[in-house]
Design a protein around this motif. Structure first.
Motif, PDB file in Angstrom:
ATOM      1  N   GLN A  43      26.133  92.546 107.657  1.00 62.03           N
ATOM      2  CA  GLN A  43      26.962  92.571 106.452  1.00 62.03           C
ATOM      3  C   GLN A  43      26.822  93.877 105.674  1.00 62.03           C
ATOM      4  N   ALA A  44      25.839  94.710 106.031  1.00 62.51           N
ATOM      5  CA  ALA A  44      25.575  95.932 105.267  1.00 62.51           C
ATOM      6  C   ALA A  44      26.704  96.944 105.384  1.00 62.51           C
ATOM      7  N   TYR A  45      27.493  96.880 106.457  1.00 62.73           N
ATOM      8  CA  TYR A  45      28.563  97.869 106.642  1.00 62.73           C
ATOM      9  C   TYR A  45      29.678  97.718 105.608  1.00 62.73           C
ATOM     10  N   ALA A  46      29.881  96.505 105.135  1.00 60.55           N
ATOM     11  CA  ALA A  46      31.024  96.229 104.272  1.00 60.55           C
ATOM     12  C   ALA A  46      31.008  97.052 102.992  1.00 60.55           C
ATOM     13  N   LYS A  47      29.812  97.272 102.419  1.00 59.52           N
ATOM     14  CA  LYS A  47      29.758  97.971 101.127  1.00 59.52           C
ATOM     15  C   LYS A  47      30.219  99.418 101.214  1.00 59.52           C
ATOM     16  N   HIS A  48      30.264  99.974 102.434  1.00 57.92           N
ATOM     17  CA  HIS A  48      30.667 101.369 102.596  1.00 57.92           C
ATOM     18  C   HIS A  48      32.168 101.530 102.884  1.00 57.92           C
ATOM     19  N   GLU A  49      32.880 100.425 103.013  1.00 58.37           N
ATOM     20  CA  GLU A  49      34.291 100.530 103.413  1.00 58.37           C
ATOM     21  C   GLU A  49      35.147 101.322 102.426  1.00 58.37           C
ATOM     22  N   PRO A  50      35.038 101.121 101.104  1.00 61.13           N
ATOM     23  CA  PRO A  50      35.894 101.902 100.185  1.00 61.13           C
ATOM     24  C   PRO A  50      35.676 103.412 100.312  1.00 61.13           C
ATOM     25  N   ASP A  51      34.420 103.843 100.381  1.00 57.53           N
ATOM     26  CA  ASP A  51      34.140 105.277 100.510  1.00 57.53           C
ATOM     27  C   ASP A  51      34.585 105.805 101.865  1.00 57.53           C
ATOM     28  N   ALA A  52      34.357 105.019 102.914  1.00 57.03           N
ATOM     29  CA  ALA A  52      34.765 105.438 104.250  1.00 57.03           C
ATOM     30  C   ALA A  52      36.284 105.546 104.353  1.00 57.03           C
ATOM     31  N   ALA A  53      37.007 104.631 103.735  1.00 55.28           N
ATOM     32  CA  ALA A  53      38.473 104.681 103.767  1.00 55.28           C
ATOM     33  C   ALA A  53      38.991 105.909 103.026  1.00 55.28           C
ATOM     34  N   LEU A  54      38.353 106.235 101.904  1.00 58.36           N
ATOM     35  CA  LEU A  54      38.743 107.417 101.140  1.00 58.36           C
ATOM     36  C   LEU A  54      38.518 108.683 101.964  1.00 58.36           C
ATOM     37  N   LEU A  55      37.359 108.765 102.618  1.00 64.92           N
ATOM     38  CA  LEU A  55      37.051 109.906 103.483  1.00 64.92           C
ATOM     39  C   LEU A  55      38.022 109.998 104.652  1.00 64.92           C
ATOM     40  N   ALA A  56      38.296 108.863 105.286  1.00 64.88           N
ATOM     41  CA  ALA A  56      39.171 108.860 106.460  1.00 64.88           C
ATOM     42  C   ALA A  56      40.584 109.306 106.096  1.00 64.88           C
ATOM     43  N   ALA A  57      41.077 108.888 104.940  1.00 60.27           N
ATOM     44  CA  ALA A  57      42.423 109.283 104.526  1.00 60.27           C
ATOM     45  C   ALA A  57      42.539 110.796 104.389  1.00 60.27           C
ATOM     46  N   ALA A  58      41.481 111.432 103.876  1.00 62.97           N
ATOM     47  CA  ALA A  58      41.496 112.889 103.730  1.00 62.97           C
ATOM     48  C   ALA A  58      41.274 113.576 105.064  1.00 62.97           C
ATOM     49  N   LEU A  59      40.256 113.148 105.806  1.00 61.86           N
ATOM     50  CA  LEU A  59      39.857 113.869 107.013  1.00 61.86           C
ATOM     51  C   LEU A  59      40.840 113.693 108.166  1.00 61.86           C
ATOM     52  N   THR A  60      41.640 112.632 108.151  1.00 62.40           N
ATOM     53  CA  THR A  60      42.695 112.498 109.159  1.00 62.40           C
ATOM     54  C   THR A  60      44.000 113.128 108.700  1.00 62.40           C
ATOM     55  N   GLY A  61      43.992 113.691 107.489  1.00 63.04           N
ATOM     56  CA  GLY A  61      45.150 114.438 107.010  1.00 63.04           C
ATOM     57  C   GLY A  61      46.194 113.642 106.266  1.00 63.04           C
ATOM     58  N   ARG A  62      45.962 112.354 106.054  1.00 70.83           N
ATOM     59  CA  ARG A  62      46.983 111.554 105.370  1.00 70.83           C
ATOM     60  C   ARG A  62      47.080 111.917 103.894  1.00 70.83           C
ATOM     61  N   THR A  63      45.951 112.249 103.260  1.00 70.14           N
ATOM     62  CA  THR A  63      45.949 112.649 101.855  1.00 70.14           C
ATOM     63  C   THR A  63      45.731 114.159 101.769  1.00 70.14           C
ATOM     64  N   PRO A  64      46.720 114.940 101.336  1.00 73.09           N
ATOM     65  CA  PRO A  64      46.578 116.396 101.304  1.00 73.09           C
ATOM     66  C   PRO A  64      45.710 116.880 100.147  1.00 73.09           C
ATOM     67  N   ALA A  65      45.040 118.032 100.360  1.00 75.18           N
ATOM     68  CA  ALA A  65      44.236 118.702  99.329  1.00 75.18           C
ATOM     69  C   ALA A  65      43.317 117.732  98.600  1.00 75.18           C
ATOM     70  N   ALA A  66      42.690 116.817  99.354  1.00 73.25           N
ATOM     71  CA  ALA A  66      41.881 115.760  98.754  1.00 73.25           C
ATOM     72  C   ALA A  66      40.392 116.036  98.820  1.00 73.25           C
ATOM     73  N   LEU A  67      39.969 116.950  99.679  1.00 72.76           N
ATOM     74  CA  LEU A  67      38.541 117.239  99.830  1.00 72.76           C
ATOM     75  C   LEU A  67      38.254 118.658  99.365  1.00 72.76           C
ATOM     76  N   THR A  68      37.256 118.805  98.527  1.00 70.64           N
ATOM     77  CA  THR A  68      36.833 120.137  98.112  1.00 70.64           C
ATOM     78  C   THR A  68      35.314 120.202  98.124  1.00 70.64           C
ATOM     79  N   CYS A  69      34.774 121.360  98.436  1.00 68.85           N
ATOM     80  CA  CYS A  69      33.332 121.578  98.462  1.00 68.85           C
ATOM     81  C   CYS A  69      33.007 122.857  97.706  1.00 68.85           C
ATOM     82  N   THR A  70      31.784 122.932  97.205  1.00 71.61           N
ATOM     83  CA  THR A  70      31.298 124.129  96.528  1.00 71.61           C
ATOM     84  C   THR A  70      30.072 124.621  97.277  1.00 71.61           C
TER      85      THR A  70
END
Length: 313
Positions: A170-197
């Motif tokens: 059951q521990a995987y479930a708590k990471h789903e919102p963050d993982a979905a947010l990351l996946a949307a950016a890293l697969t290109g569905r959400t543009p200009a969504a990731l920035t690093c310093t």
């Protein structure tokens, strides 16, 4: 027995010395921590952020992570899409790695578990060296996930558990919102969504050949034209290039939308790898990311047929 004035003064003095010693110990510990962070390049500091499509930074709409975590997440995503896996599979993989290793390629774990997904050599996942290769370990995860019937329709925790066989499914479930947010950016569905310093610690100019090698490692050799690969092999002592241009081929989605999504996938990969590869600027589809300032709109609209990666000079 009542205290004398002298014993009270001694007690007060001892208390003051204890407080001073405790404060000094805290300062020494803090100095040690800051020194370790400086020596290690501050890899644990959350200097990357991925945002939802509306750009909101409110609770549940943004996720912060370190450059090391971002680079590993980008590799996991790239390996998945290169294998033809859908965004849902990338979300499952990222949530699993968040739970198993915190998106860090660690050399320890329960019994002989290793790497991003805590895979075990004794259970047939590969050699220690293979498992500690993020491309190999991600590929192994996706290969097993693809064998789970209807995995994309299963609850994330069920799909992940069919692969991992964890003692805490059951521990995987708590990471789903963050993982979905990351996946949307890293697969290109959400543009200009990731920035690093990135930290400004580059010892010298970045190597364009290393950037192209990393692209080929994560996305496969076909991500670059054959001419670019041949140029790297024949470069010798030629001056290092300051820009890497990555052609954007049409993606699986119909129309230009597939190309644009693929372009943003490549652009976000470059941002996530900025600290590792010495990348200071990424340009795509009228947007430019710069180290230290994030994304901005270009004055002159650029096309969608290539991603421009500028390197530290």
């Amino acid at each position: 027995m009542p205290r004398t004035a002298s014993s009270a003064r001694r007690h007060t003095g001892r208390s003051r010395l204890l407080r001073i010693a405790a404060a000094f110990a805290v300062l020494v510990a803090l100095a040690g921590y800051l020194t370790a962070q400086y020596i290690s390049g501050n890899k644990g500091v959350e200097r990357c952020v991925v945002q939802s499509a509306d750009g909101s930074s409110g609770r549940g709409h943004a996720y912060r992570l370190s450059p090391e975590q971002a680079a590993n997440a980008a590799t996991i995503s790239a390996v998945g899409t290169t294998r033809g896996m859908p965004e849902r599979a990338v979300t499952i993989a990222l949530a699993t790695a968040l739970q198993e290793s915190g998106l860090r390629n660690i050399r320890h774990g329960d019994r002989d578990s290793l790497g991003l997904f805590q895979q075990r050599p004794s259970q047939g996942w590969g050699t220690e060296r293979q498992i500690l290769d993020p491309v190999y370990s991600a590929g192994s995860f996706y290969r097993h996930l693809a064998e789970v019937p209807g995995y994309s329709r299963l609850p994330l925790t069920v799909a992940a558990q069919r692969v991992q066989r964890s003692g805490f499914p059951q521990a995987y479930a708590k990471h789903e919102p963050d993982a979905a947010l990351l996946a949307a950016a890293l697969t290109g569905r959400t543009p200009a969504a990731l920035t690093c310093t990135p930290t400004q610690t580059a010892a010298g100019p970045a190597d364009a050949a290393k950037v192209r090698s990393a692209l080929a490692r994560d996305f496969g050799r076909s991500v670059l034209p054959a001419a670019a690969r041949a140029a790297d092999g024949a470069a010798g002592g030629a001056p290092a290039a300051s820009t890497v241009s990555v052609p954007v081929k049409p993606g699986r989605a119909a129309g230009d939308g597939g190309r644009v999504r693929r372009g943003w996938e490549l652009a976000h990969w470059a941002v996530a790898q900025a600290e590792t590869l010495g990348i200071e600027e990424v340009g795509y589809a009228g947007q430019v990311w710069q180290a230290g300032s994030g994304w901005r709109t270009e004055r002159k609209e650029s096309g969608t047929t290539q991603v421009r990666i500028g390197l530290v000079r």
